[in-house]
Design a protein around this motif. Structure first.
Motif, PDB file in Angstrom:
ATOM      1  N   HIS A 185       1.712   6.508   4.966  1.00  0.00           N
ATOM      2  CA  HIS A 185       1.250   5.385   4.148  1.00  0.00           C
ATOM      3  C   HIS A 185       0.108   5.874   3.255  1.00  0.00           C
ATOM      4  CE1 HIS A 185      -0.743   1.469   3.333  1.00  0.00           C
ATOM      5  NE2 HIS A 185       0.493   1.008   3.382  1.00  0.00           N
ATOM      6  N   PRO A 186       0.287   5.908   1.936  1.00  0.00           N
ATOM      7  CA  PRO A 186      -0.726   6.494   1.053  1.00  0.00           C
ATOM      8  C   PRO A 186      -2.102   5.869   1.186  1.00  0.00           C
ATOM      9  CG  PRO A 186       1.340   6.216  -0.132  1.00  0.00           C
ATOM     10  CD  PRO A 186       1.515   5.533   1.185  1.00  0.00           C
ATOM     11  N   LEU A 187      -2.186   4.546   1.191  1.00  0.00           N
ATOM     12  CA  LEU A 187      -3.498   3.898   1.270  1.00  0.00           C
ATOM     13  C   LEU A 187      -4.178   4.211   2.593  1.00  0.00           C
ATOM     14  CD1 LEU A 187      -5.628   2.068   0.071  1.00  0.00           C
ATOM     15  CD2 LEU A 187      -4.339   0.084   0.916  1.00  0.00           C
TER      16      LEU A 187
ATOM     17  N   SER B 255     -11.995  -1.109   4.322  1.00  0.00           N
ATOM     18  CA  SER B 255     -11.955  -2.511   3.913  1.00  0.00           C
ATOM     19  C   SER B 255     -10.744  -2.835   3.037  1.00  0.00           C
ATOM     20  CB  SER B 255     -13.254  -2.884   3.193  1.00  0.00           C
ATOM     21  OG  SER B 255     -13.438  -2.059   2.052  1.00  0.00           O
ATOM     22  N   LYS B 256     -10.402  -1.932   2.116  1.00  0.00           N
ATOM     23  CA  LYS B 256      -9.258  -2.194   1.242  1.00  0.00           C
ATOM     24  C   LYS B 256      -7.959  -2.190   2.037  1.00  0.00           C
ATOM     25  CE  LYS B 256      -6.978  -0.626  -3.002  1.00  0.00           C
ATOM     26  NZ  LYS B 256      -6.982   0.385  -4.096  1.00  0.00           N
ATOM     27  N   LEU B 257      -7.783  -1.204   2.892  1.00  0.00           N
ATOM     28  CA  LEU B 257      -6.591  -1.147   3.739  1.00  0.00           C
ATOM     29  C   LEU B 257      -6.538  -2.354   4.655  1.00  0.00           C
ATOM     30  CD1 LEU B 257      -4.130   0.339   4.939  1.00  0.00           C
ATOM     31  CD2 LEU B 257      -5.723   1.553   6.452  1.00  0.00           C
ATOM     32  N   ARG B 258      -7.688  -2.698   5.231  1.00  0.00           N
ATOM     33  CA  ARG B 258      -7.742  -3.838   6.131  1.00  0.00           C
ATOM     34  C   ARG B 258      -7.336  -5.126   5.416  1.00  0.00           C
ATOM     35  NH1 ARG B 258     -12.479  -2.808   8.155  1.00  0.00           N
ATOM     36  NH2 ARG B 258     -13.655  -4.029   6.653  1.00  0.00           N
ATOM     37  N   GLN B 259      -7.771  -5.267   4.174  1.00  0.00           N
ATOM     38  CA  GLN B 259      -7.438  -6.481   3.435  1.00  0.00           C
ATOM     39  C   GLN B 259      -5.946  -6.537   3.095  1.00  0.00           C
ATOM     40  OE1 GLN B 259      -9.879  -9.018   2.834  1.00  0.00           O
ATOM     41  NE2 GLN B 259      -7.858  -9.972   2.755  1.00  0.00           N
ATOM     42  N   VAL B 260      -5.368  -5.379   2.757  1.00  0.00           N
ATOM     43  CA  VAL B 260      -3.922  -5.341   2.476  1.00  0.00           C
ATOM     44  C   VAL B 260      -3.142  -5.757   3.710  1.00  0.00           C
ATOM     45  CG1 VAL B 260      -1.984  -3.779   2.014  1.00  0.00           C
ATOM     46  CG2 VAL B 260      -4.054  -3.633   0.626  1.00  0.00           C
ATOM     47  N   LEU B 261      -3.494  -5.197   4.858  1.00  0.00           N
ATOM     48  CA  LEU B 261      -2.767  -5.514   6.084  1.00  0.00           C
ATOM     49  C   LEU B 261      -3.017  -6.952   6.521  1.00  0.00           C
ATOM     50  CD1 LEU B 261      -3.380  -2.195   8.060  1.00  0.00           C
ATOM     51  CD2 LEU B 261      -1.405  -2.831   6.669  1.00  0.00           C
TER      52      LEU B 261
ATOM     53  N   ALA C 271      -9.012   9.758   4.893  1.00  0.00           N
ATOM     54  CA  ALA C 271      -9.683  10.892   4.259  1.00  0.00           C
ATOM     55  C   ALA C 271     -11.119  10.541   3.879  1.00  0.00           C
ATOM     56  CB  ALA C 271      -8.899  11.337   3.028  1.00  0.00           C
ATOM     57  N   ASN C 272     -11.343   9.360   3.339  1.00  0.00           N
ATOM     58  CA  ASN C 272     -12.694   8.939   2.979  1.00  0.00           C
ATOM     59  C   ASN C 272     -13.588   8.821   4.205  1.00  0.00           C
ATOM     60  OD1 ASN C 272     -12.466   8.764   0.147  1.00  0.00           O
ATOM     61  ND2 ASN C 272     -11.421   6.796   0.308  1.00  0.00           N
TER      62      ASN C 272
ATOM     63  N   GLY D 194       0.787  -1.224   0.000  1.00  0.00           N
ATOM     64  CA  GLY D 194       0.000   0.000   0.000  1.00  0.00           C
ATOM     65  C   GLY D 194       0.818   1.272   0.000  1.00  0.00           C
ATOM     66  N   SER D 195       2.144   1.169  -0.183  1.00  0.00           N
ATOM     67  CA  SER D 195       2.998   2.357  -0.107  1.00  0.00           C
ATOM     68  C   SER D 195       3.108   3.103  -1.429  1.00  0.00           C
ATOM     69  CB  SER D 195       4.402   1.958   0.366  1.00  0.00           C
ATOM     70  OG  SER D 195       4.992   1.025  -0.532  1.00  0.00           O
ATOM     71  N   GLY D 196       2.464   2.623  -2.484  1.00  0.00           N
ATOM     72  CA  GLY D 196       2.462   3.349  -3.751  1.00  0.00           C
ATOM     73  C   GLY D 196       3.395   2.790  -4.802  1.00  0.00           C
ATOM     74  N   LYS D 197       3.844   1.569  -4.632  1.00  0.00           N
ATOM     75  CA  LYS D 197       4.761   0.957  -5.613  1.00  0.00           C
ATOM     76  C   LYS D 197       4.104   0.876  -6.991  1.00  0.00           C
ATOM     77  CE  LYS D 197       5.101  -2.897  -3.311  1.00  0.00           C
ATOM     78  NZ  LYS D 197       4.223  -2.608  -2.169  1.00  0.00           N
ATOM     79  N   THR D 198       2.881   0.376  -7.024  1.00  0.00           N
ATOM     80  CA  THR D 198       2.185   0.211  -8.301  1.00  0.00           C
ATOM     81  C   THR D 198       1.907   1.554  -8.951  1.00  0.00           C
ATOM     82  OG1 THR D 198       1.182  -1.846  -7.503  1.00  0.00           O
ATOM     83  CG2 THR D 198       0.146  -0.774  -9.397  1.00  0.00           C
ATOM     84  N   THR D 199       1.521   2.543  -8.151  1.00  0.00           N
ATOM     85  CA  THR D 199       1.252   3.879  -8.689  1.00  0.00           C
ATOM     86  C   THR D 199       2.486   4.450  -9.367  1.00  0.00           C
ATOM     87  OG1 THR D 199      -0.392   4.270  -6.957  1.00  0.00           O
ATOM     88  CG2 THR D 199       0.481   6.205  -8.099  1.00  0.00           C
ATOM     89  N   LEU D 200       3.615   4.305  -8.724  1.00  0.00           N
ATOM     90  CA  LEU D 200       4.863   4.825  -9.284  1.00  0.00           C
ATOM     91  C   LEU D 200       5.259   4.060 -10.545  1.00  0.00           C
ATOM     92  CD1 LEU D 200       7.347   6.619  -9.165  1.00  0.00           C
ATOM     93  CD2 LEU D 200       8.348   5.032  -7.501  1.00  0.00           C
ATOM     94  N   ALA D 201       5.179   2.738 -10.480  1.00  0.00           N
ATOM     95  CA  ALA D 201       5.545   1.939 -11.646  1.00  0.00           C
ATOM     96  C   ALA D 201       4.634   2.257 -12.835  1.00  0.00           C
ATOM     97  CB  ALA D 201       5.463   0.454 -11.300  1.00  0.00           C
ATOM     98  N   ARG D 202       3.346   2.468 -12.586  1.00  0.00           N
ATOM     99  CA  ARG D 202       2.406   2.780 -13.670  1.00  0.00           C
ATOM    100  C   ARG D 202       2.741   4.126 -14.302  1.00  0.00           C
ATOM    101  NH1 ARG D 202      -0.584   0.451 -17.346  1.00  0.00           N
ATOM    102  NH2 ARG D 202      -1.473  -0.979 -15.793  1.00  0.00           N
TER     103      ARG D 202
END
Length: 998
Positions: free
Chosen positions: A361-363, A401-407, A369-370, A198-206
């Motif tokens: 942690h971005p996520l 839920s998304k953050l919870r699932q990642v962790l 925020a949400n 959740g630290s933004g690896k995919t965002t950066l790679a994209r």
């Protein structure tokens, strides 16, 4: 909307409990006890094995089946967990110390024990019957999971992505390749992007992929985690490559055998010359099975993302690669990300405490925020409450839920319950608190959470557990020692918040102020800063009603196995008297020190006392099971009774210790120590004319690490203590054991007496050596004090790998004797002047770390060909200007880090950074700040400096050169770590292994 999310934390009863049952069973058989009791003990063991097995099965199933278990199964699991802990309580109350070969309880206690075992067996039977009477339907949670999954996925805005994107482009080296006029063919380069989930690896790679894909003949983006087998992964890759060039037929691809796919892809890539591929979230096994298909001469590029440092290293070693380590957002960009999501709802809704808890942690920031956008948190008090209860909301609210699932995936993905339990256990420390690695491991061992797997020792398994957690970026190394292992660490902030709440839900950890604390395994008091700055102290996740904190029966016994107090415990300071089964008592950071009665806690294995403890409590000498006594926080020298030194299991005695010989007859205790002493670490003892430790030390056969202090004003020369110390140190140096597996460390802080002491030791050691005795088996030697010549015996220490000389001020000609130490891995010199010291070609062939601390800007001269394996170079000289004339870093092919004094002028830093970028391995340039020691008899210490961070945005990075396997274990686990954190980004240390106290 809130959802019922069952706790994923259900720690198995420690393996130590099962081993106790095995030992108890053997004792019962040997003493021919009632057959029914033997059968009942065996039944308990089998039940514990089954409970642990079911826990592991449940967690493994969560990786593939997202549906939570049904309510009946959850209730049954909780009942079984409580029963398992009651079994453990029963064993601890009645079972003697099996290590010492003790016997079963007396006849009266044995009857009580048998009655308790019988009750537990009946409760187990009733629990199984009750479970069978109700429908155990795991599909009951299906609707809940559907509603959870139906929550809209929060997209992560690309806040401040430009600079990290540019840095990855630089690592890809495309511009340098285009400008290269040489004859060498362009090479493949693999750039792993590594970081916590959740630290933004995919965002950066994209972002990088979208800007570069069109410049290559063919390209592909592959989500590696979606494909189970190598054939599926390769088929998807070939499909995307063909589609990128318009070569995909309307019929699509037919899945082929692995060999055909490998051959087809390799041929296709060779024909299309240059390719660009991104593998998102790849596993090591996947990479190992596909890496051979990529041509290396095409000037192509591959980016992989992973949360595993080990995977990143493996990928970067294929081709001329570098590891890009994600960093957390700093405070400014964290707030910017919150604003980007909140929009019109943002004013005043993100106090700094929320930013700190999200830990950059971005996520996590997007999820918070949400949540804030849909809640009306208008007052300061409401925002304070939300901050304190963040873990609760993470567990319950659909927004998370998304953050919870990642962790959850990170936790469940850990290999085995013991490792998960070790991670959970770290939550007894406050979020963001630095934890000493050795203390943490000793606590794991004391709790029984680490069990050896023959032929490996408990210590080796514990070290592996810690390495596994850092490799997965869950635990961050902060400062590092000279052996490549982290000295201090901390858990990732958002993971800590998540794990703490889950652990509290399962009665594994809770606050000492919790009125329902009686059934929890581990208690803590954490003095935390009020989120809104008012200075109040409230333990996270606990009640806020002051009256509730004092509720509960003060006479009620607590189940707790550990008590950790950071801050002021108030009226709860002495509640450990209720914890009769306590194994760990950590008062190192405790602000009040009323600890009378500690001697009654007969199960204690680990005790750490803080500076507020004026004197040792009575009864410590009765703690038969004690393994670690840590008194280092004490501001004064501590007089320790001989009864503590004699404890049979005491392995680590830490602090400035004194044992006065006038109080007892030494010869009696020498005989006892020769038979039963297990002391391995004596770090250390204070030497004076009344000290008995020099005489006792010679009889401690298990010693591995010794520190000795002597005040500069103390005159010992010619006295009995002097003679005893010489004899003890000489024996310690020469009586090494298997140097392949054991480290032996000696540190001498002897002030102005050190020259005479070492001269006498030289004569004694060389005399023994001339008689055919051993060369000596020290692996680490640290000397502090004025010397007039280099000790001759040091050159005969054939296993010496670490040498630190502080304030010795040896001449250049004397220092030239160091070149005889050909096995040195680490050398530290703290001198006023090193002018004239020359390191010639061939000197120090195994050296990995060199630390030079000098006042004069005249640094040593290092010839090309010296220290070819050097990884870390620390030149800590405040008056240094520009590059060093005698040191050319391009000569060190494996160099990964250059460290400079934080007081050096900014222009010099820029020159070194520019030079480092031209080095093939692109070593990092760090700034270290000198810490003034508390006393003149301590060695100099450096820590990471407060360095203005570049405006890098989200996410920040560190660039690490990919290391070949020849760099060895010293830095193999360390060079590729980044140490993120919004408030600690400038102070966290890369765990390079060569920084700290010498």
């Amino acid at each position: 909307m809130e959802v019922l999310v069952p706790s994923i934390v259900n720690p198995a009863v420690p393996a130590a409990v099962v081993s106790k049952l095995v030992a108890l069973l053997e004792l019962a058989k040997e003493e021919e006890h009632d057959r029914r009791l033997v059968d009942d003990i065996g039944s308990m063991k089998r039940e514990l094995d089954m409970i642990a097995g079911e826990t592991e099965d449940d967690l493994i199933s969560r990786r593939t089946d997202r549906r939570p278990p049904g309510v009946v199964r959850l209730k049954s699991r909780e009942e079984m967990r409580d029963l398992a802990h009651d079994m453990e309580d029963c064993l601890d109350r009645f079972l003697p110390c099996t290590v010492c070969g003790g016997k079963l309880p007396s006849s009266t206690s044995r009857q009580q024990f048998a009655a308790e075992v019988k009750r537990l067996k009946e409760r187990l039977a009733a629990a199984h019957e009750r479970r069978g009477r109700y429908k155990d339907d795991d599909n009951a949670g299906a609707q809940e999971e559907i509603s959870t999954a139906a929550a809209p996925a929060a997209a992560t805005p690309a806040v401040g992505i430009d600079i990290p994107k540019q840095e990855v482009l630089e690592l890809l080296g495309l511009q340098a390749q285009a400008d290269d006029a040489g004859d060498e063919p362009p090479q493949l380069r693999v750039i792993p992007i590594v970081g916590f989930g959740g630290s933004g690896k995919t965002t950066l790679a994209r972002a990088v992929y979208d800007s570069l894909a069109g410049e290559f003949s063919c390209h592909a983006w592959v989500e590696a985690r979606r494909y189970k087998g190598t054939e599926e992964l390769l088929a998807a890759l070939l499909h995307k490559l063909l589609r990128s060039t318009g070569s995909l037929t309307s019929q699509g691809l037919v899945h082929s055998h692995l060999q055909h796919l490998q051959s087809d892809i390799k041929t296709y890539l060779m024909n299309n010359k240059r390719y660009f591929i991104v593998f998102d979230d790849i596993e090591e096994q996947q990479w190992e099975s596909i890496k051979s298909i990529f041509p290396e001469e095409a000037g192509s590029r591959i980016i992989v993302t992973t949360s595993m440092q080990q995977v990143a290293k493996a990928c970067s070693s294929h081709g001329n690669g570098y590891v890009y380590s994600m960093r957390a957002l700093d405070e400014e960009h964290s707030k910017g990300l919150l604003d980007a999501v909140l929009g019109e709802y943002s004013p005043g809704l993100h106090p700094s405490s929320i930013v700190d808890k999200c830990d950059g942690h971005p996520l996590a920031l997007v999820s918070v925020a949400n949540f804030l956008a849909r809640e009306d948190l208008a007052t300061e008090r409401e925002r304070e409450q939300f901050c304190r209860d963040l873990g609760y909301h993470m567990q319950k609210s659909v927004v998370f839920s998304k953050l919870r699932q990642v962790l959850t995936d990170i936790f469940v993905g850990l290999p085995g319950n013991p490792l998960r339990t070790c991670l959970q256990y770290m939550c007894v420390f406050p979020n963001g608190r630095e934890i000493k690695r050795k203390n943490l491991i000793r606590r794991w061992l004391a709790e029984g959470y680490v069990q050896c797997q023959f032929p490996r020792s408990d210590q080796e398994v514990a070290d592996d557990n810690f390495r596994e957690l850092t490799d997965r970026s869950i635990v961050r190394p902060i400062a590092a020692g000279k052996n490549g292992k982290a000295k201090t660490c901390r858990t990732h902030g958002i993971m800590h918040e998540f794990m703490l709440r889950e652990s509290m839900s399962s009665n594994f950890i809770t606050s000492l102020r919790d009125p329902n604390r009686s059934n929890s395994c581990h208690l803590f008091v954490a003095q935390t800063k009020n989120p809104c700055g008012s200075g109040s102290t409230v333990a996270p996740g606990t009640m806020t009603n002051p009256a509730a904190a004092t509720s509960g029966d003060p006479k009620k016994k607590l189940r707790a196995r550990s008590l950790t107090i950071c801050g002021n415990a108030g009226e709860h300071a002495a509640c450990f008297n209720q914890c009769e089964l306590l194994r760990v008592l950590d008062l190192e950071e405790c602000g009040d020190g009323d600890i009378d009665g500690i001697g009654r806690l007969c199960h204690l294995k680990y005790v750490s006392l803080g500076g507020t403890v004026a004197s040792l409590p009575r009864g410590l000498g009765r703690l038969h099971c004690l393994e670690t006594l840590d008194l280092r926080k004490s501001s004064v020298e501590t007089v320790v009774p001989i009864e503590i030194i004699r404890l049979p299991h005491l392995a680590h005695l830490l602090g400035k210790i004194k044992v006065n010989k006038e109080l007892f007859k030494i010869s009696k205790h020498q005989r006892i120590l020769s038979k039963q002493s297990n002391l391995q670490t004596l770090a250390g003892f204070v030497l004076d004319n009344t000290s008995a430790l020099p005489q006792l030390m010679a009889h401690m056969k298990m010693l591995r690490k010794v520190k000795i202090w002597c005040s500069s004003s103390t005159d010992l020369q010619g006295g009995k203590s002097w003679a005893h110390l010489l004899k003890a140190v000489n024996k310690f140096v020469q009586e090494g054991i298997d140097t392949a597996t054991e480290s032996r460390s000696l540190s001498l802080y002897l002030g102005n007496t050190i020259a005479n002491f070492l001269h006498s030791l030289d004569a004694l050691f060389l005399k023994d050596h001339s008689l055919g005795n051993s060369y000596g088996y020290l692996t680490s030697l640290k000397l502090h004090g004025e010397l007039n010549q280099f000790p001759r015996f040091v050159a005969l220490l054939c296993g010496l790998t670490e040498l630190c000389l502080s304030s010795t001020n040896l001449s250049a000609s004397e220092l030239s004797n160091l070149c005889k130490l050909r096995r040195l891995n680490y050398l530290k010199l703290v001198q006023d002047d090193l002018e004239g010291f020359l390191i010639e070609k061939g000197h120090f062939p195994e050296l990995r770390g060199l630390c030079i601390v000098v006042r004069s800007p005249k640094l040593p001269v290092i010839r090309e060909g010296a220290s070819p394996k050097l990884v870390s170079l620390q030149l800590l000289c405040r008056s240094m200007h520009g590059l060093s004339e005698g040191i050319n870093i391009t000569c060190f092919k494996q160099l990964g880090v250059v460290a400079l004094d934080s007081k050096v002028n900014p222009g010099t830093v820029q020159i070194w950074e520019s030079t480092a970028k031209k080095h093939p391995k692109r070593p990092r340039v760090l700034l270290l700040e000198r810490i003034v020691p508390n006393d003149t008899d301590s060695m100099v210490k450096y820590v990471a400096a407060e360095r203005p961070a570049p405006r890098m945005g989200s996410p920040q990075c560190e660039i690490d050169a990919a290391q070949s396997s020849s760099t060895g274990d010293l830095i193999s686990a360390d060079l590729n770590h980044s140490l993120p954190g919004p408030s600690l980004a400038s102070t966290e240390m890369p765990s390079i292994g060569l920084i700290g106290t010498a």
